[in-house]
Design an enzyme around this catalytic site. Sequence first.
Site, mmCIF file in Angstrom:
data_model
loop_
_atom_site.group_PDB
_atom_site.id
_atom_site.type_symbol
_atom_site.label_atom_id
_atom_site.label_comp_id
_atom_site.label_asym_id
_atom_site.label_seq_id
_atom_site.Cartn_x
_atom_site.Cartn_y
_atom_site.Cartn_z
ATOM 1 N N THR A 117 0.940 -0.966 -0.143
ATOM 2 C CA THR A 117 0.083 -0.027 -0.181
ATOM 3 C C THR A 117 1.011 1.311 -0.050
ATOM 4 O O THR A 117 2.071 1.363 0.435
ATOM 5 C CB THR A 117 -1.115 0.001 1.243
ATOM 6 O OG1 THR A 117 -1.643 1.428 1.320
ATOM 7 C CG2 THR A 117 -0.141 -0.131 2.669
ATOM 8 N N TYR A 141 -2.515 0.274 10.082
ATOM 9 C CA TYR A 141 -2.673 -0.366 8.717
ATOM 10 C C TYR A 141 -1.497 -0.352 7.932
ATOM 11 O O TYR A 141 -0.812 -1.434 7.482
ATOM 12 C CB TYR A 141 -3.783 0.178 7.913
ATOM 13 C CG TYR A 141 -3.933 -0.180 6.523
ATOM 14 C CD1 TYR A 141 -4.215 -1.556 6.146
ATOM 15 C CD2 TYR A 141 -3.686 0.791 5.469
ATOM 16 C CE1 TYR A 141 -4.038 -1.758 4.684
ATOM 17 C CE2 TYR A 141 -3.852 0.238 4.224
ATOM 18 C CZ TYR A 141 -3.841 -0.983 3.876
ATOM 19 O OH TYR A 141 -3.995 -1.298 2.587
#
Length: 335
Positions: A117, A141
């Site tokens: 990501t 995250y």
Amino acid sequence: MAILVTGGAGYIGSHMVWTLLDAGEDVVVLDNLCTGHEWAIAGQAHFVRGDIDDPAIIERITNAHDIEAVIHFAGSVVVPESVADPIKYYRNNTCATLALVDHCLKAGINRLIFSSTAALYGAPEEAPVAEDTPLAPLSPYGTSKLMIEQMLRDIAATGALHYVALRYFNVAGADPHQRTGQSTDGATHLIKVACEAATGKRPGMSVFGTDYDTADGTALRDYIHVSDLVNAHYLALQHLRIKPESFTLNCGYGHGYSVYEVIDAVKRLSGNDFPIQLGQRRVGDSPRVIADNTAILEKLDWQPQYADLDLIVQHALDWEKHLAQRNMGAQEGVS
């Protein structure tokens, strides 16, 4: 030989399954259906329900199928939730991925495509960001994904593993053939939320932060069509088949749109207006994250086909209409 797709019942994973099948690949899907949908899995794929860190499940799959490589999507992906519940993210992402890699290596599977990501970049001072930009994630995250990248790098250094980590920017849109799309209940992705508001599934939507140092005060993001993204995965798989090495690449178009620009596009293309509620910035959100995609264009000869915001939004809107019809048919079938 077969490709194992973890999280293949989810948004990006289900698109990956279709891309592999379209290319004539044999596909096995592993998903616990925590957020995915079994109906989203292409019928030609072999489906196994279970968790990626369960050694018995991995053993069952590898005994039944000659697995050549793993394309790994399974995990938790909601930034605000990760801030509220970091343990869940380190367990579901970091720890579970380590267990998956361990089980796969023991089974003789040494090729992995990893779903990373752009959240690893945090709030970068530069734009666009290249793969060697300093990493400073703002949320658990992002940190959970960074830890995975570090683990993969260390394992690959021993020669046991060959992997490609693809750092996604903001994934949106749906399969142009409308075979699958973003179907997650309570999704938080901007284009999905705006399309739900435009089609009446939501009464409206919120904009989090209007005081960023950007042209209109809202955050800038690099939106990538899901079909272009999964094509990058397939190109990465083909590369590993030819050349066993490990590397990390950005997956984005290299230009961004603000939250307001996205909302305006959704309203214009849908022909529907909907109310906007202005809110405060959310913890973990970055003001501006745009990809430098030079490396992926050169390394994989990636040629995006859907690099247009209107096209991304239109495919997302079309999928919302498809979902509405599907849900209506399901309700009529029950009644």
